[in-house]
Design a protein around this motif. Structure first.
Motif, short mmCIF file in Angstrom:
data_model
loop_
_atom_site.label_atom_id
_atom_site.label_comp_id
_atom_site.label_asym_id
_atom_site.label_seq_id
_atom_site.Cartn_x
_atom_site.Cartn_y
_atom_site.Cartn_z
N MET A 8 -0.47 0.88 18.27
CA MET A 8 -1.89 0.60 18.43
C MET A 8 -2.65 1.91 18.65
SD MET A 8 -2.87 -2.41 18.14
CE MET A 8 -2.51 -4.14 18.23
N SER A 53 -8.22 5.57 13.04
CA SER A 53 -9.51 4.96 12.70
C SER A 53 -10.64 5.77 13.29
CB SER A 53 -9.60 3.54 13.23
OG SER A 53 -8.69 2.73 12.60
N ALA A 102 0.13 -5.35 12.98
CA ALA A 102 0.31 -4.94 14.37
C ALA A 102 -0.20 -6.03 15.31
CB ALA A 102 -0.41 -3.63 14.63
N VAL A 103 -1.33 -6.65 14.94
CA VAL A 103 -1.87 -7.73 15.78
C VAL A 103 -0.90 -8.91 15.80
CG1 VAL A 103 -3.79 -9.33 16.07
CG2 VAL A 103 -4.23 -7.00 15.34
N TYR A 123 -2.79 3.93 15.30
CA TYR A 123 -3.71 3.38 14.30
C TYR A 123 -5.16 3.49 14.77
CZ TYR A 123 -0.22 1.56 11.10
OH TYR A 123 0.78 1.45 10.18
N LEU A 124 -5.40 3.19 16.06
CA LEU A 124 -6.76 3.30 16.59
C LEU A 124 -7.23 4.75 16.51
CD1 LEU A 124 -6.93 1.02 19.73
CD2 LEU A 124 -8.26 0.84 17.65
N MET A 138 4.71 1.44 10.73
CA MET A 138 4.93 0.05 11.12
C MET A 138 6.41 -0.32 10.97
SD MET A 138 2.61 -1.92 12.13
CE MET A 138 3.33 -3.07 13.21
N LEU A 190 -17.10 -5.15 27.17
CA LEU A 190 -15.90 -5.95 26.90
C LEU A 190 -15.87 -6.41 25.44
CD1 LEU A 190 -15.35 -8.24 30.00
CD2 LEU A 190 -13.72 -6.69 28.94
N LYS A 232 -4.84 1.13 6.94
CA LYS A 232 -4.28 0.02 7.72
C LYS A 232 -3.41 -0.86 6.83
CE LYS A 232 -8.39 -0.74 9.57
NZ LYS A 232 -9.41 -1.63 10.10
N ARG A 241 -10.23 -4.41 15.28
CA ARG A 241 -10.55 -3.93 13.94
C ARG A 241 -9.88 -2.61 13.62
NH1 ARG A 241 -15.38 -4.70 11.11
NH2 ARG A 241 -15.85 -2.55 11.57
N GLY A 242 -9.51 -1.87 14.66
CA GLY A 242 -8.86 -0.59 14.42
C GLY A 242 -7.39 -0.72 14.09
N ALA A 243 -6.81 -1.88 14.35
CA ALA A 243 -5.37 -2.06 14.15
C ALA A 243 -5.13 -2.87 12.88
CB ALA A 243 -4.76 -2.78 15.34
N PRO A 244 -4.02 -2.63 12.19
CA PRO A 244 -3.68 -3.48 11.05
C PRO A 244 -3.29 -4.88 11.52
CG PRO A 244 -2.19 -1.58 11.22
CD PRO A 244 -3.00 -1.62 12.46
N GLU A 275 -13.59 -3.53 18.53
CA GLU A 275 -13.12 -2.28 17.94
C GLU A 275 -11.60 -2.14 18.03
OE1 GLU A 275 -14.91 -0.55 16.08
OE2 GLU A 275 -16.79 -1.56 16.59
N PHE A 276 -11.04 -2.64 19.13
CA PHE A 276 -9.58 -2.59 19.28
C PHE A 276 -8.90 -3.37 18.17
CE2 PHE A 276 -5.70 -4.45 21.18
CZ PHE A 276 -5.02 -3.28 21.45
N TYR A 296 -13.58 -9.53 12.98
CA TYR A 296 -14.26 -9.18 11.73
C TYR A 296 -15.51 -10.04 11.56
CZ TYR A 296 -10.87 -5.83 10.11
OH TYR A 296 -10.12 -4.70 9.98
#
Lengths: 315, 369
Positions: free
Chosen positions: A289, A296, B211-212, A292-293, A268, B196, A254, B205-208, B202-203, B247
């Motif tokens: 997304m 993971s 990206a967020v 990357y997901l 990215m 939910l 990541k 935490r799975g992305a850098p 997980e959504f 996190y």
């Protein structure tokens, strides 16, 4: 019981309402700004070049192919940096565990300094301070077959031969060998030395989790210190260290997205460029997304398998 | 298969020393230790003198512009840091109003010391001050309120350490309640709530984080009504808060798992309501057990604030990275000087936090014994 169902129904209704409101707003905003809403843009000509690619890529290729190059670059850089970070991290970790006071302090200094500096600063440092003042191709620095100049690092590689510079044949560039752009080199160096600090601590924690009695018992049985380490302590330490180690590799993957700051064509950076050119925000960020997901989840699934199958995870 | 049967026996070992080994035997005990010591000394002799020369002896401490720093053989250009430090710390914030920034962060520092120092009473007030008072007072002071005689300073003028610290503080203030809420949701008996929470955690935490941040910056305005248009500082702040909460939720989950079931059951048997049991029995123990993890999360969060530069904000590191291109100063030593200064800045904050976490860890371990 009825109260529970009512509560959950209410929650779902609120979430659904939020989603619908967001979708309605998005539809209106997208139309007002003339932003494409389909994935058709993927098959348009990209029009930009990429500084490093393992598959042939030219500005005439499509956005989809550019994304593929980005994904491959992300995977390759992450894999290479993971291996290097493990090597450096284990070396630092063993130094940290050394009985030698000076060596152990030096390793501690490495860990405390490098992991308390943001990764972005590591990357900028490697890219701008160390790699920018490199010479022109004709004055390449040579280190045991590896050529170094401002176009990048050139390694000897099976099938590509040894890198060499011959002004008579090509006055501008090195021929042969595997080229690593300065951006890729900076990214790999930065990720390696930053993550190594964490891996060193994981190794140390793993070794310290092995009860002292294990090593003492092995010595009492007549195993040499090297045998004790190899046959008794390390297998148990690695069992403890494996899960955090894998989450470090995930974090590294990541973190490789910081390539966007130094202009290395990873997933990215490529998708950021596409986003700027096409304005297709929903689609590009969605693709990002999802990739990357997916990466993971793939790693996590792999980790579960390893934990289940190998005797590393067995109790 | 390795053969563990021993054919020839080791010679008997001398008895272990009665005293702990002194520094002399630690560094020169045997041939190997001596060799390592000599190697380390050689390394120090190789690295330290040029480093000291670069950082102190050859360094340019004061100069009106970059001319002196561009001279061959010049070391670090501290004059550049001195000249640019207002920009590094406040961005383009009007100098006449620096006191508003200073006051805000002095207040934040006081509240943090109050919260963390074990000997100062009244943690409840400090907690309320940090999570409710500080955001409101901070906003009024930094952004301004014409009604109170404080002229408005637009967020486009904010920059430097000001932005880094605001992002970090906002992230911390949002991550703790957000993380607790998500962790509680993840443990809930209600499947809808549980799924939910899991999906959110997980959504994210799975992305850098980049990206967020992209998502918060680009998609948030798309999903909101056109006339809402969130502020350029608010969008990445939302992204960081979301990221840090996810996190934090995993840290809090570890703490919740460490509280024995009997605690909540005993509270229920004593007639506590669910909220009382949570507030008075379970959460204090759960959070207390994971304070080191929480602080380590804050360290990561502080380092992560450097990424807001991707959406065009001038945080501390980005301010330095932009200032080094100023033609008045630009030169071969400027980049390294700026980065060394940035490294010191982040090291100071992060080391302070992780040292506190380690001290606390030891205190908690001692309390358990």
């Amino acid at each position: 019981m009825n109260r529970r169902i009512a509560l959950q129904a209410l929650l779902l209704v609120i979430v659904a309402a939020l989603f619908i409101a967001a979708a309605l707003n998005a539809a209106r905003n997208l139309e007002a700004r003339h932003i494409p809403t389909s994935f058709a843009f993927l098959w348009q000509t990209a029009g930009f070049g990429l500084n490093q690619s393992v598959i042939p890529f030219s500005p005439l290729d499509t956005y989809a192919r550019a994304l593929l190059v980005g994904v491959l670059n992300t995977l390759i850089v992450s894999a290479v940096a993971s291996v290097l970070a493990t090597v450096v991290g284990f070396a630092v970790g063993f130094a940290r565990l050394s009985a030698h006071w000076g060596l152990s302090r030096l390793a501690a200094l490495y860990v405390e300094t490098l992991r308390n500096i943001p990764l972005l600063l590591h990357l900028l440092f490697w890219y701008i301070v160390l790699l920018t003042p490199l010479p022109q191709p004709e004055q390449s620095l040579s280190l045991g077959g590896v050529l170094l100049n401002n176009r990048g690092l050139y390694f000897p590689f099976p099938g590509l031969g040894w890198p060499s510079f011959d002004a008579a044949r090509n006055a501008f560039n090195v021929e042969g060998g595997l080229r690593l752009s300065p951006e890729a080199a900076a990214l790999i160096f930065g990720l390696t030395f930053y993550t190594a600090a964490y891996i060193a601590e994981i190794l140390r924690a793993g070794v310290q989790a092995v009860p002292r009695g294990q090593g003492e018992a092995a010595q009492a049985l007549g195993l040499s210190p090297a045998q004790t380490r190899r046959l008794v302590v390390m297998p148990q330490a690695l069992r403890v260290a494996l899960p955090p180690l894998i989450s470090q590799y995930l974090a590294l993957t990541k973190n490789s997205s910081l390539a966007a700051f130094i202009g290395f064509a990873d997933l990215m950076q490529v998708s950021g460029t596409i986003l700027n050119q096409t304005g297709a925000a929903l689609q590009t960020i969605g693709i990002d997304m999802a990739l990357y997901l997916g990466l993971s989840m793939l790693t996590l699934a792999l980790m579960r398998r390893i934990e289940k199958k190998s005797d590393w995870g067995a109790k | 298969m390795t053969d563990f049967l021993r054919a020839n026996f080791l010679p008997p070992q001398p008895p272990p020393p009665m005293r702990a080994p002194g520094w002399r035997s630690k560094l020169f005990g045997d041939a190997r230790a001596t060799a390592i010591t000599v190697l380390l000394l050689a390394l120090a002799a190789l690295v330290l003198p040029p480093a000291i020369r670069y950082l102190f002896i050859d360094a340019i401490w004061s100069a009106p512009d970059g001319a002196a720093c561009r001279a061959p053989g010049a070391g670090a250009c501290w004059a550049f840091i001195a000249a640019k430090s207002p920009f590094f710390f406040y961005g383009a914030y009007p100098p006449a109003f620096y006191w508003r920034v200073n006051l805000t962060f002095a207040l934040a520092a006081a509240l943090i010391v109050w919260l963390l120092h074990p000997k100062i009473p009244g943690k409840g007030i400090a907690l309320g001050g940090f999570f409710l008072g500080l955001p409101i007072i901070g906003f009024v002071l930094l952004h301004g309120a014409p009604a109170l005689g404080l002229p408005v300073v637009g967020t486009n003028l904010w920059g430097g350490a000001l932005v880094s610290l605001i992002m970090a503080l906002a992230g911390m203030a949002a991550a703790l309640p957000g993380g607790v809420a998500l962790a509680m949701g993840r443990r809930s008996e209600l499947p809808a709530l549980r799924w939910l929470s899991v999906a959110t955690i997980e959504f994210v935490r799975g992305a850098p984080l980049i990206a967020v941040l992209f998502m918060a910056n680009v998609l948030l305005p798309l999903f909101l009504p056109p006339d809402w248009a969130p502020d350029r500082l608010l969008r990445p702040m939302f992204g960081i808060a979301l990221f840090a909460s996810a996190y934090m939720a995993e840290v809090v989950r570890g703490g919740l798992a460490a509280v024995p079931r009997g605690q909540g059951e005993a509270a229920a048997a004593l007639g506590f309501s669910r909220w009382q049991s949570l507030k008075l029995i379970v959460l204090p123990q759960a959070l207390g057990a994971v304070v080191p993890g929480i602080v380590n999360n804050f360290v990561a969060l502080f380092k992560d604030t450097t990424l807001v530069a991707i959406v065009g904000l001038f945080d501390f590191l980005h301010a330095i990275d932009v200032a080094r291109l100023d033609p008045v100063w630009a030169g071969p030593t400027i980049a390294l000087t700026g980065y060394i200064f940035a490294a010191l800045f982040y090291l100071t904050f992060c080391l302070a936090m992780s040292t506190y976490a380690r001290g606390l860890e030891n205190r908690l371990a001692a309390a358990k014994r």
